[in-house]
Write a protein that holds these residues in place. Structure first.
Motif, PDB file in Angstrom:
ATOM      1  N   LEU A   1      95.330  -8.544  64.477  1.00  0.00           N
ATOM      2  CA  LEU A   1      95.878  -8.549  63.122  1.00  0.00           C
ATOM      3  C   LEU A   1      94.861  -7.998  62.127  1.00  0.00           C
ATOM      4  O   LEU A   1      93.651  -8.046  62.369  1.00  0.00           O
ATOM      5  CB  LEU A   1      96.264  -9.966  62.713  1.00  0.00           C
ATOM      6  CG  LEU A   1      97.329 -10.683  63.542  1.00  0.00           C
ATOM      7  CD1 LEU A   1      97.599 -12.068  62.950  1.00  0.00           C
ATOM      8  CD2 LEU A   1      98.610  -9.874  63.605  1.00  0.00           C
ATOM      9  N   PRO A   2      95.325  -7.513  60.985  1.00  0.00           N
ATOM     10  CA  PRO A   2      94.403  -7.096  59.922  1.00  0.00           C
ATOM     11  C   PRO A   2      93.587  -8.293  59.441  1.00  0.00           C
ATOM     12  O   PRO A   2      94.000  -9.440  59.598  1.00  0.00           O
ATOM     13  CB  PRO A   2      95.338  -6.585  58.820  1.00  0.00           C
ATOM     14  CG  PRO A   2      96.605  -6.233  59.524  1.00  0.00           C
ATOM     15  CD  PRO A   2      96.734  -7.212  60.646  1.00  0.00           C
ATOM     16  N   PRO A   3      92.423  -8.059  58.850  1.00  0.00           N
ATOM     17  CA  PRO A   3      91.555  -9.163  58.423  1.00  0.00           C
ATOM     18  C   PRO A   3      92.183  -9.980  57.298  1.00  0.00           C
ATOM     19  O   PRO A   3      92.853  -9.455  56.420  1.00  0.00           O
ATOM     20  CB  PRO A   3      90.284  -8.457  57.953  1.00  0.00           C
ATOM     21  CG  PRO A   3      90.707  -7.058  57.642  1.00  0.00           C
ATOM     22  CD  PRO A   3      91.808  -6.743  58.580  1.00  0.00           C
ATOM     23  N   THR A   4      91.960 -11.300  57.349  1.00  0.00           N
ATOM     24  CA  THR A   4      92.399 -12.213  56.302  1.00  0.00           C
ATOM     25  C   THR A   4      91.238 -13.124  55.944  1.00  0.00           C
ATOM     26  O   THR A   4      90.351 -13.376  56.765  1.00  0.00           O
ATOM     27  CB  THR A   4      93.588 -13.073  56.767  1.00  0.00           C
ATOM     28  OG1 THR A   4      93.229 -13.776  57.959  1.00  0.00           O
ATOM     29  CG2 THR A   4      94.806 -12.207  57.047  1.00  0.00           C
ATOM     30  N   VAL A   5      91.238 -13.616  54.716  1.00  0.00           N
ATOM     31  CA  VAL A   5      90.187 -14.525  54.260  1.00  0.00           C
ATOM     32  C   VAL A   5      90.722 -15.942  54.320  1.00  0.00           C
ATOM     33  O   VAL A   5      91.788 -16.247  53.755  1.00  0.00           O
ATOM     34  CB  VAL A   5      89.749 -14.181  52.828  1.00  0.00           C
ATOM     35  CG1 VAL A   5      88.687 -15.169  52.348  1.00  0.00           C
ATOM     36  CG2 VAL A   5      89.233 -12.753  52.752  1.00  0.00           C
ATOM     37  N   ASN A   6      89.994 -16.822  55.028  1.00  0.00           N
ATOM     38  CA  ASN A   6      90.472 -18.190  55.187  1.00  0.00           C
ATOM     39  C   ASN A   6      89.295 -19.125  55.439  1.00  0.00           C
ATOM     40  O   ASN A   6      88.460 -18.872  56.310  1.00  0.00           O
ATOM     41  CB  ASN A   6      91.466 -18.281  56.353  1.00  0.00           C
ATOM     42  CG  ASN A   6      92.018 -19.686  56.527  1.00  0.00           C
ATOM     43  OD1 ASN A   6      92.396 -20.335  55.564  1.00  0.00           O
ATOM     44  ND2 ASN A   6      92.048 -20.142  57.773  1.00  0.00           N
ATOM     45  N   ASP A   7      89.229 -20.174  54.654  1.00  0.00           N
ATOM     46  CA  ASP A   7      88.250 -21.237  54.890  1.00  0.00           C
ATOM     47  C   ASP A   7      86.817 -20.710  54.996  1.00  0.00           C
ATOM     48  O   ASP A   7      86.084 -21.005  55.943  1.00  0.00           O
ATOM     49  CB  ASP A   7      88.629 -22.003  56.166  1.00  0.00           C
ATOM     50  CG  ASP A   7      87.882 -23.328  56.282  1.00  0.00           C
ATOM     51  OD1 ASP A   7      87.423 -23.846  55.242  1.00  0.00           O
ATOM     52  OD2 ASP A   7      87.744 -23.821  57.414  1.00  0.00           O
TER      53      ASP A   7
END
Length: 449
Positions: free
Chosen positions: A384-390
């Protein structure tokens, strides 16, 4: 021999509030009149009339419009006679009128009559007629003229039966009162039907045109529906409405032909569409997994995803915006190196702050949205494309998916639902093409009536 003077006071309460209450009791049976032709059948041949419990056993004329029912009273029941005469509108239950026999449309030279349109409109109107008829009946009962008419019937009964006993006069009056109540029901129903049917006739005609096209195409495709198949569905509808076939036939106006014709058109059309498009229907495992895991088919997920993840930690403080942009660039470099699940760990090596995790099998419910939906929609072997989380930039990888054995029934159900949606879409386009190629001649503007 009791005198008229002594009898009338003795039974006058029957024409007052007590009689009015007795007539009100007929409100529960007005549904039976409304159901005369209003059991709606959906596209799959099921009944939508189950929302209103059928009224069985009420005294209903076999043919109220012609006045030839087995419960027709004597001609001197003036209230019944005058009410029946006042009830106007098309006679659905009786023989077709000249207007109903007229052709309102031609579909490839095959006629559709006004009688067919009226019958279909009655089916489509469903509970609308019932609800309106009940409201009309209640309004009639509350009208002071109704109570006055009951008093007149009482006076007339006493005058015509002088010399008879009190009990005999009461019995005669009770019969006339019941006839009067039935005439009010008929009046309420006819009024409701007259108000409801015109709005349904246009829809009824268009449905009949579609049915003609469907059966014509079925004939061209040599598709035949046996009478026994139709009879099974009709019997099922009757049983769901807690009726025998004979009771059901009476409730829908004396003929099963309208419902049978609609069911036959639906069954033949389904078979035509199946034969034509079944080889073209293709439902992927990914689509099935997504529906099983997210829809109301089951109460929990019934698929496990084989997952990997790369987390690139962000600085604790300061210049977060610049840091996020830099980490996303690092994540894009990892994606460029990614060639499959076997390459994920190597692709993450050399990137500052990157940490590879082989998560293994995971239920979707354990993963928060929107990541859950993205993973369910992803293909096996996709990053998946990068996501910002935690506090980190994350890269998720789907390496495979397995159905939980206990969910095979739900998966089959989900697959069937998805295929059905595809069939419906193709069938809709198919019917649209048939309409465009057909010669359809409208001879009457049914919507204006």
């Amino acid at each position: 021999m009791p005198s008229k003077r002594s009898i009338i006071p003795a039974i006058s309460r029957l024409a007052g509030l007590g009689a009015l209450t007795a007539v009100v009791c007929f409100a529960s049976s007005v549904t039976a009149f409304a159901q005369g032709g209003t059991v709606a059948v959906t596209g799959d041949g099921t009944s939508s009339a189950a929302t209103t419990k059928p009224v069985i056993g009420d005294t209903i004329p076999d043919d109220g419009a012609t006045g030839k029912g087995k419960n027709q009273r004597r001609k001197k029941s003036l209230a019944t006679k005058s009410s029946a005469a006042a009830a106007s509108g098309p006679d659905i239950a009786g023989a077709p009128t000249a207007e109903q026999r007229s052709i309102v449309a031609l579909v490839n030279d095959e006629p559709i009559t006004g009688y067919e349109v009226d019958q279909r409109a009655m089916m489509l109107s469903g509970t609308n007629v019932q609800t309106q008829a009940k409201a009309n009946f209640e309004a009639i009962v509350k009208n002071p003229k109704t109570s006055e008419r009951l008093k007149q019937i009482l006076q007339q009964t006493a005058q015509e039966n002088q010399g008879k006993s009190r009990d005999e006069i009461i019995a005669i009056f009770e019969r006339r009162k019941k006839d009067f109540g039935m005439s009010l029901q008929r009046q309420a129903f006819e009024s409701a039907r007259a108000a409801t049917l015109p709005a349904m006739k246009k829809q009824a005609l268009e449905e009949l045109i579609d049915d003609r096209l469907k059966t014509q195409e079925a004939k061209r495709q040599s598709v035949t529906i046996e009478d026994s198949q139709v009879d099974v569905i009709v019997k099922s509808i009757a049983e769901r409405n807690k009726m025998t076939i004979e009771q059901f036939q009476k409730q829908i106006g004396g003929s099963l032909d309208p419902i049978k014709n609609r069911i036959r058109a639906t069954l033949s059309w389904n078979e035509v569409v199946r034969k034509k498009f079944a080889p073209l229907i293709n439902v992927s495992n990914r689509d099935v997994d997504k529906l099983v895991a997210t829809s109301s088919i089951t109460g929990s997920d019934d698929v496990e995803l084989q997952l990997q993840r790369v987390r690139i930690t962000l600085p604790a403080k300061a210049e977060q915006e610049h840091a996020v942009a830099a980490r996303i660039q690092d994540a894009d470099k990892i994606r460029q190196k990614f060639t499959g699940c076997q390459s994920t760990a190597d692709a993450a090596m050399g990137v500052s702050g990157a940490h590879f995790e082989n998560i293994g099998k995971q239920r979707p419910s354990a993963i928060p949205e929107p990541t859950r939906s993205l993973l369910l929609n992803a293909a096996d072997g996709e990053m998946l494309p990068p996501t910002v989380n935690d506090g980190a930039v994350e890269l998720w990888v789907v390496c495979g998916r397995d159905a939980v054995k206990a969910s095979e029934v739900q998966r089959n159900q989900a697959e069937g639902e998805l295929k059905q949606k595809e069939f419906e879409l193709m069938a809709k386009r198919y019917l649209k093409d048939l309409r465009e190629d057909a010669h359809i001649e409208y001879r009457t503007n049914v919507g204006s009536k």
